[in-house]
Scaffold this motif. Structure first.
Motif, PDB file in Angstrom:
ATOM      1  N   ALA A   4       0.835  -1.203   0.000  1.00 49.28           N
ATOM      2  CA  ALA A   4       0.000   0.000   0.000  1.00 49.28           C
ATOM      3  C   ALA A   4       0.869   1.252   0.000  1.00 49.28           C
ATOM      4  O   ALA A   4       0.572   2.233  -0.692  1.00 49.28           O
ATOM      5  N   ARG A   5       1.960   1.231   0.776  1.00 51.79           N
ATOM      6  CA  ARG A   5       2.866   2.376   0.794  1.00 51.79           C
ATOM      7  C   ARG A   5       3.519   2.575  -0.566  1.00 51.79           C
ATOM      8  O   ARG A   5       3.742   3.696  -1.013  1.00 51.79           O
ATOM      9  N   LEU A   6       3.836   1.486  -1.233  1.00 52.78           N
ATOM     10  CA  LEU A   6       4.440   1.541  -2.561  1.00 52.78           C
ATOM     11  C   LEU A   6       3.519   2.280  -3.521  1.00 52.78           C
ATOM     12  O   LEU A   6       3.940   3.168  -4.261  1.00 52.78           O
ATOM     13  N   GLN A   7       2.248   1.911  -3.494  1.00 50.40           N
ATOM     14  CA  GLN A   7       1.276   2.550  -4.390  1.00 50.40           C
ATOM     15  C   GLN A   7       1.126   4.029  -4.067  1.00 50.40           C
ATOM     16  O   GLN A   7       1.020   4.869  -4.970  1.00 50.40           O
ATOM     17  N   ASP A   8       1.139   4.361  -2.787  1.00 50.83           N
ATOM     18  CA  ASP A   8       1.018   5.774  -2.393  1.00 50.83           C
ATOM     19  C   ASP A   8       2.174   6.597  -2.943  1.00 50.83           C
ATOM     20  O   ASP A   8       1.974   7.719  -3.431  1.00 50.83           O
ATOM     21  N   VAL A   9       3.389   6.058  -2.847  1.00 52.51           N
ATOM     22  CA  VAL A   9       4.561   6.790  -3.346  1.00 52.51           C
ATOM     23  C   VAL A   9       4.462   6.994  -4.845  1.00 52.51           C
ATOM     24  O   VAL A   9       4.741   8.085  -5.368  1.00 52.51           O
ATOM     25  N   VAL A  10       4.055   5.954  -5.566  1.00 50.67           N
ATOM     26  CA  VAL A  10       3.925   6.046  -7.026  1.00 50.67           C
ATOM     27  C   VAL A  10       2.860   7.067  -7.408  1.00 50.67           C
ATOM     28  O   VAL A  10       3.068   7.902  -8.301  1.00 50.67           O
ATOM     29  N   ASP A  11       1.719   7.007  -6.745  1.00 51.20           N
ATOM     30  CA  ASP A  11       0.639   7.949  -7.061  1.00 51.20           C
ATOM     31  C   ASP A  11       1.039   9.394  -6.761  1.00 51.20           C
ATOM     32  O   ASP A  11       0.750  10.310  -7.539  1.00 51.20           O
ATOM     33  N   ASP A  12       1.697   9.594  -5.627  1.00 47.31           N
ATOM     34  CA  ASP A  12       2.131  10.949  -5.259  1.00 47.31           C
ATOM     35  C   ASP A  12       3.130  11.505  -6.273  1.00 47.31           C
ATOM     36  O   ASP A  12       3.049  12.679  -6.673  1.00 47.31           O
ATOM     37  N   LEU A  13       4.069  10.663  -6.697  1.00 42.80           N
ATOM     38  CA  LEU A  13       5.056  11.112  -7.683  1.00 42.80           C
ATOM     39  C   LEU A  13       4.384  11.453  -9.004  1.00 42.80           C
ATOM     40  O   LEU A  13       4.686  12.495  -9.617  1.00 42.80           O
ATOM     41  N   ALA A  14       3.474  10.614  -9.460  1.00 44.94           N
ATOM     42  CA  ALA A  14       2.804  10.846 -10.741  1.00 44.94           C
ATOM     43  C   ALA A  14       2.029  12.161 -10.729  1.00 44.94           C
ATOM     44  O   ALA A  14       2.086  12.945 -11.696  1.00 44.94           O
ATOM     45  N   GLU A  15       1.313  12.417  -9.644  1.00 45.45           N
ATOM     46  CA  GLU A  15       0.552  13.664  -9.551  1.00 45.45           C
ATOM     47  C   GLU A  15       1.480  14.863  -9.512  1.00 45.45           C
ATOM     48  O   GLU A  15       1.179  15.926 -10.073  1.00 45.45           O
ATOM     49  N   ARG A  16       2.615  14.689  -8.875  1.00 42.07           N
ATOM     50  CA  ARG A  16       3.557  15.804  -8.730  1.00 42.07           C
ATOM     51  C   ARG A  16       4.183  16.196 -10.064  1.00 42.07           C
ATOM     52  O   ARG A  16       4.339  17.376 -10.362  1.00 42.07           O
ATOM     53  N   ILE A  17       4.561  15.192 -10.870  1.00 42.22           N
ATOM     54  CA  ILE A  17       5.265  15.498 -12.123  1.00 42.22           C
ATOM     55  C   ILE A  17       4.346  15.446 -13.336  1.00 42.22           C
ATOM     56  O   ILE A  17       4.759  15.804 -14.444  1.00 42.22           O
ATOM     57  N   GLY A  18       3.107  14.974 -13.152  1.00 39.80           N
ATOM     58  CA  GLY A  18       2.148  14.946 -14.259  1.00 39.80           C
ATOM     59  C   GLY A  18       2.486  13.943 -15.342  1.00 39.80           C
ATOM     60  O   GLY A  18       2.203  14.176 -16.525  1.00 39.80           O
ATOM     61  N   ARG A  19       3.056  12.807 -14.990  1.00 42.46           N
ATOM     62  CA  ARG A  19       3.417  11.759 -15.940  1.00 42.46           C
ATOM     63  C   ARG A  19       2.965  10.401 -15.419  1.00 42.46           C
ATOM     64  O   ARG A  19       2.798  10.198 -14.222  1.00 42.46           O
ATOM     65  N   SER A  20       2.805   9.473 -16.361  1.00 39.80           N
ATOM     66  CA  SER A  20       2.479   8.100 -15.986  1.00 39.80           C
ATOM     67  C   SER A  20       3.720   7.439 -15.383  1.00 39.80           C
ATOM     68  O   SER A  20       4.807   7.505 -15.963  1.00 39.80           O
ATOM     69  N   VAL A  21       3.531   6.806 -14.236  1.00 36.69           N
ATOM     70  CA  VAL A  21       4.644   6.215 -13.480  1.00 36.69           C
ATOM     71  C   VAL A  21       4.321   4.748 -13.195  1.00 36.69           C
ATOM     72  O   VAL A  21       3.168   4.381 -12.971  1.00 36.69           O
ATOM     73  N   LEU A  31       4.834  -4.030 -10.830  1.00 42.06           N
ATOM     74  CA  LEU A  31       4.405  -4.194  -9.447  1.00 42.06           C
ATOM     75  C   LEU A  31       3.263  -3.261  -9.097  1.00 42.06           C
ATOM     76  O   LEU A  31       2.326  -3.648  -8.413  1.00 42.06           O
ATOM     77  N   CYS A  32       3.339  -2.030  -9.567  1.00 42.22           N
ATOM     78  CA  CYS A  32       2.244  -1.083  -9.368  1.00 42.22           C
ATOM     79  C   CYS A  32       2.397   0.061 -10.357  1.00 42.22           C
ATOM     80  O   CYS A  32       3.485   0.295 -10.895  1.00 42.22           O
ATOM     81  N   ALA A  33       1.302   0.751 -10.603  1.00 43.64           N
ATOM     82  CA  ALA A  33       1.315   1.836 -11.591  1.00 43.64           C
ATOM     83  C   ALA A  33       0.347   2.925 -11.178  1.00 43.64           C
ATOM     84  O   ALA A  33      -0.652   2.667 -10.500  1.00 43.64           O
ATOM     85  N   SER A  34       0.662   4.140 -11.599  1.00 43.17           N
ATOM     86  CA  SER A  34      -0.229   5.281 -11.356  1.00 43.17           C
ATOM     87  C   SER A  34      -1.337   5.279 -12.410  1.00 43.17           C
ATOM     88  O   SER A  34      -1.354   4.455 -13.326  1.00 43.17           O
ATOM     89  N   ARG A  35      -2.220   6.227 -12.305  1.00 44.27           N
ATOM     90  CA  ARG A  35      -3.206   6.417 -13.374  1.00 44.27           C
ATOM     91  C   ARG A  35      -2.504   6.942 -14.613  1.00 44.27           C
ATOM     92  O   ARG A  35      -1.376   7.450 -14.547  1.00 44.27           O
ATOM     93  N   HIS A  36      -3.189   6.835 -15.744  1.00 49.98           N
ATOM     94  CA  HIS A  36      -2.624   7.366 -16.980  1.00 49.98           C
ATOM     95  C   HIS A  36      -2.729   8.891 -17.002  1.00 49.98           C
ATOM     96  O   HIS A  36      -3.645   9.471 -16.432  1.00 49.98           O
ATOM     97  N   VAL A 102       9.831   3.683 -13.523  1.00 52.02           N
ATOM     98  CA  VAL A 102       9.761   4.062 -14.934  1.00 52.02           C
ATOM     99  C   VAL A 102       8.746   5.176 -15.137  1.00 52.02           C
ATOM    100  O   VAL A 102       7.605   5.087 -14.663  1.00 52.02           O
ATOM    101  N   VAL A 103       9.178   6.218 -15.837  1.00 50.95           N
ATOM    102  CA  VAL A 103       8.316   7.371 -16.128  1.00 50.95           C
ATOM    103  C   VAL A 103       8.324   7.594 -17.640  1.00 50.95           C
ATOM    104  O   VAL A 103       9.385   7.731 -18.254  1.00 50.95           O
ATOM    105  N   ILE A 104       7.157   7.639 -18.253  1.00 50.37           N
ATOM    106  CA  ILE A 104       7.085   7.879 -19.699  1.00 50.37           C
ATOM    107  C   ILE A 104       7.496   9.318 -19.998  1.00 50.37           C
ATOM    108  O   ILE A 104       6.978  10.261 -19.397  1.00 50.37           O
ATOM    109  N   ASP A 105       8.437   9.465 -20.919  1.00 51.77           N
ATOM    110  CA  ASP A 105       8.971  10.780 -21.293  1.00 51.77           C
ATOM    111  C   ASP A 105       9.283  10.762 -22.794  1.00 51.77           C
ATOM    112  O   ASP A 105      10.441  10.683 -23.218  1.00 51.77           O
TER     113      ASP A 105
END
Length: 407
Positions: A4-21, A31-36, A102-105
């Motif tokens: 659960a903590r893993l998913q929180d970190v991924v989601d927070d990073l994705a929202e912060r940088i505005g990219r799919s993570v 293992l886990c992914a943010s929203r698109h 991994v971050v799509i760029d």
């Protein structure tokens, strides 16, 4: 839970940088992914839906040598796979590759501030993923479980653990066993998520890597347990050096958020079957180390003297109710602590007035006055051996209580 903590970190990073993570394991299984964020490609969509990016995509990523990367790098695009360029950052714990962030760029437009945020996220993810990495090792889990049983006070449970170790081929045959117990004194911040466990395991693994000793280790509740097996009693300096190396690694993980201390038990003659006695002693010594300010944070059971059996008392049982009534009276009537110090020194010197006077830099007449006053307050004759024992143990217990309260 780490997941659960893993998913929180991924989601927070994705929202912060505005990219799919996404976070992948070292074999590029997601293992886990943010929203698109509108930048998804065929490979990402497949990975999210099927939990598998496909062997071609995984092979392309691994072909870049990501298993050797120590900093973020670029995964080039593959048009034939429908795969856009990605920023890939290795997630490592003490050089062990645990995964890939991994971050799509697609156009390389990710600003340096976002890349810094990605790097920072890998540092947060590493200890969380390490917990799952360690727990996922089924052989290690079985081995540590058997070791915990071997250290149990119950002979029946110990026999079960011994049999399990023998079946697995893990039972040491050495004659001597010495336990070292490390524990975190004070709770690390909650946002470190399991930092205490990771710190202890990191230290244990570092010491166990020294092949000059037969070593087994496990986590047992709040304790990291290091068992040193040998054909002859190991030198005290070797045991302290191993404890010091353990603490050095653990403290580097805690980074000042909490202190780590260690206790060393006596070397038990009887090998694995007798290791539980050394473990019990090491646990008490570690508790005493946590109550002692300063020093190197390492206490050997033999250093404790009369405090040794008292150190096995649970901290929540160290209350004034355990102190002898006469001693409680003395403490209440001696706010300056002068009489208490005098009594302690007198008993520590075997009731020798000349040695006590020298230790306290007192004239002997002044000492006799204080001893008379102590006799009046406690109602006990200090010439009586039982009275001396009662007061001496009470004073040692009081000292342990005070040290425990300071921590």
């Amino acid at each position: 839970m780490p997941g659960a903590r893993l998913q929180d970190v991924v989601d927070d990073l994705a929202e912060r940088i505005g990219r799919s993570v996404a976070v992948n394991d070292p074999r590029v299984h997601i293992l886990c992914a943010s929203r698109h964020f509108g930048d998804e490609d065929r490979v990402r969509v497949r990975a999210v839906l099927q939990r598998d990016a496909g062997s071609a995509a995984a092979g392309h990523i691994l072909a870049q040598g990501v298993d050797r990367w120590t900093a973020p790098g670029v995964i080039p695009p593959r048009a034939d796979l429908g795969m856009r360029a990605r920023l890939c950052a290795p997630i490592r714990w003490r050089h062990q590759l645990l995964g890939l962030l991994v971050v799509i760029d697609p156009d390389g437009s990710l600003p340096s501030s976002s890349i810094d945020a990605v790097t920072a996220a890998t540092h947060t993810l590493a200890p969380l993923m390490y917990q799952d990495f360690a727990a996922g090792d089924t052989e290690r889990t079985a081995r540590e479980g058997a070791l915990r049983q071997l250290l149990n006070p119950s002979a029946t449970v110990r026999e079960t653990g011994r049999d399990a170790l023998a079946r697995g081929g893990w039972l040491p045959s050495s004659r001597y066993a010495t336990a070292t117990v490390a524990t975190v004194a004070g709770d690390p911040p909650a946002d470190r998520g399991g930092a205490a466990e990771v710190a202890l395991r990191t230290g244990l693994e570092r010491v166990a890597a020294d092949r000059s000793w037969r070593t087994e280790f496990c986590l047992n509740g709040p304790h990291g347990v290091l068992l040193t097996f040998s054909d002859r009693p190991p030198p005290d300096e070797s045991l302290r050096a191993r404890a010091s190396a353990l603490l050095e690694q653990a403290r580097s993980v805690l980074a000042g958020t909490a202190e780590c201390v260690a206790g060393i038990g006596e070397t038990a003659d009887g090998g694995a079957e007798a290791a539980w006695m050394s473990y019990e002693q090491a646990t008490g010594a570690a508790r005493a180390a946590g109550a002692r300010p300063g020093g190197d944070g390492i206490v050997h059971w033999e250093q404790l003297g009369a405090l040794a059996p008292l150190s096995l008392l649970p901290p929540d049982r160290l209350t004034p109710a355990l102190l002898p009534g006469p001693l409680r009276t003395l403490l209440a009537q001696d706010p300056s602590g002068r009489l208490t110090e005098t009594l302690t020194t007198y008993l520590d010197h075997g009731g020798s007035a000349p040695r006590t006077a020298r230790a306290l830099h007192l004239h002997r007449t002044s000492l006799y006055y204080r001893l008379q006053r102590i006799t009046e307050l406690t109602g006990l004759d200090l010439a009586d051996g039982d009275n001396r024992l009662t007061l001496h143990l009470g004073l040692r217990l009081h000292a342990l209580m005070r040290r425990t309260l300071r921590t």
